[in-house]
Motif scaffolding. Structure first.
Motif, PDB file in Angstrom:
ATOM      1  N   SER A   1      31.476  27.774  48.623  1.00  0.00           N
ATOM      2  CA  SER A   1      32.590  28.849  48.803  1.00  0.00           C
ATOM      3  C   SER A   1      33.284  29.105  47.302  1.00  0.00           C
ATOM      4  CB  SER A   1      33.904  28.014  49.680  1.00  0.00           C
ATOM      5  OG  SER A   1      34.172  26.861  48.738  1.00  0.00           O
TER       6      SER A   1
ATOM      7  N   THR B   1      34.392  31.221  44.297  1.00  0.00           N
ATOM      8  CA  THR B   1      34.839  32.673  44.291  1.00  0.00           C
ATOM      9  C   THR B   1      34.669  33.129  42.629  1.00  0.00           C
ATOM     10  OG1 THR B   1      37.096  32.142  43.595  1.00  0.00           O
ATOM     11  CG2 THR B   1      36.572  32.378  45.874  1.00  0.00           C
ATOM     12  N   CYS B   2      34.604  34.338  42.502  1.00  0.00           N
ATOM     13  CA  CYS B   2      34.372  34.912  41.239  1.00  0.00           C
ATOM     14  C   CYS B   2      35.254  34.377  40.242  1.00  0.00           C
ATOM     15  CB  CYS B   2      34.226  36.644  41.103  1.00  0.00           C
ATOM     16  SG  CYS B   2      33.020  37.155  42.034  1.00  0.00           S
TER      17      CYS B   2
ATOM     18  N   SER C   1      31.961  40.715  42.091  1.00  0.00           N
ATOM     19  CA  SER C   1      33.163  40.783  42.673  1.00  0.00           C
ATOM     20  C   SER C   1      33.718  42.349  42.953  1.00  0.00           C
ATOM     21  CB  SER C   1      34.325  40.303  41.227  1.00  0.00           C
ATOM     22  OG  SER C   1      33.975  41.351  40.288  1.00  0.00           O
TER      23      SER C   1
END
Lengths: 260, 85
Positions: B43, B45-46, B85
């Motif tokens: 999971s 994220t950027c 992103s």
């Protein structure tokens, strides 16, 4: 992928080196003289050489074309050379070729330089930032190492008046060992974790002392028409190897813990 | 897979950039880097990956290669993250 499991597997070779050293040291300690120790002594040389070659190969594949790769090459190349030298010396001694045996001793000492400086560079590349006390301890051990090796290499010769033996090889050996000290201190430049360095420093000291005492008593016996197997001093050499292996293992483990 | 879920595409692509270190190091370094940010491979994220890159991944890479090579790797990974992103 389970990085922890992989990490353990990756360190298996280092663990094997340590295990071999522990087992053979115990066997050597248990049977201090005779044919068994000769067999075990040579077997250890062959085994460590085999494990060292494998380690060398793995690191070549992993780090081959990188900056640190060259450092690894220096370290493992030196280790490999010292093992080849050890076996070469034994063969030359058994064959009675003194000149060849002495040449290999010098070659082996140079291998220690490669080995130690490669390792020092390796530590430096791993990016540890030690405290002042750590650095002080490391410097103290390095200084003790140089001083004691010199004393032990030259001392017995002075006590027994065997100056020809001193001039022959031991002073040279001591000078080479002190050169190692300078190389190490210069390379480290106060940039090393003392915890990993201490077993390496003591181990290198044991290797040198074991080597010097072994050679001295062998030469002393031969110049006085006697025989001496010198195994207790070989044992010191093996303990040194074990300590260096432990230090190497510890630092490698620390590096892995830091990044993985 | 030992009951594990699949890592996401971002994680995989960053690992691929570190492939020259070998699969053990590449996965291990990225995994530790994102775990320091409280993320996991499934999971991440950027923004978390960008933090991990500066905080852990590039310093770790620098312990293997020259600073120039590490910078090159950083640029490539940053490009990948900005595309994602």
């Amino acid at each position: 992928m389970n990085a922890t499991l992989k990490e353990i597997l990756d360190d298996r070779v280092a663990q094997a080196i340590i295990a071999i050293n522990i087992i053979t040291s115990i066997i050597l300690l248990a049977g201090s003289k005779g044919a068994l120790t000769n067999v075990v002594s040579n077997l250890e040389g062959v085994l460590v050489l085999a494990v060292g070659s494998f380690f060398f190969y793995r690191n070549w594949k992993l780090y081959g074309n990188m900056t640190e790769g060259k450092v690894w090459m220096l370290f493992f190349g030196g280790m490999l050379l010292s093992m080849v030298g050890m076996i070469g010396t034994t063969i030359a001694e058994r064959a009675g070729i003194a000149a060849l045996s002495n040449s290999i001793v010098v070659l082996r000492s140079l291998a220690y330089v490669l080995f130690t400086s490669g390792f020092a560079l390796k530590i430096k590349f791993s990016g540890y930032r030690p405290s002042f006390n750590d650095t002080l301890i490391a410097a103290m051990f390095a200084a003790m190492y140089g001083l004691l090796v010199f004393t032990l290499a030259v001392g017995p010769g002075i006590i027994w008046g065997e100056f020809d033996i001193i001039i022959d090889s031991y002073a040279m050996l001591a000078v080479i060992e002190i050169f190692i000290l300078f190389v190490v201190v210069m390379i480290l430049q106060m940039d090393v974790s003392a915890r990993g360095w201490i077993p390496i420093a003591i181990g290198m000291f044991f290797i040198s002392v074991g080597d010097a005492l072994y050679n001295f008593f062998m030469d002393y016996a031969s110049t006085h028409g006697g025989t001496y197997d010198g195994h207790p001093y070989r044992l010191i050499w093996y303990y040194g190897l074990w300590l260096v292996s432990f230090g190497a293992y510890y630092l490698r483990k620390k590096h892995l813990e830091m990044i993985m | 897979m030992d009951g594990e879920t699949m890592p996401n595409d971002l994680f995989q692509s960053v690992v691929e950039h570190l492939g020259f270190l070998g699969d053990i190091f590449s996965v291990g370094i990225v995994k530790k880097g994102i775990s320091k940010q409280g993320a996991d491979p499934e999971s991440v994220t950027c923004p978390q990956m960008i933090e991990a890159l500066d905080d852990h991944i590039i310093p770790s890479v620098q312990s293997f290669v020259t600073p120039q090579k590490a910078d090159e790797v950083r640029r490539k990974i940053q490009k990948t993250i900005s595309r994602a992103s």
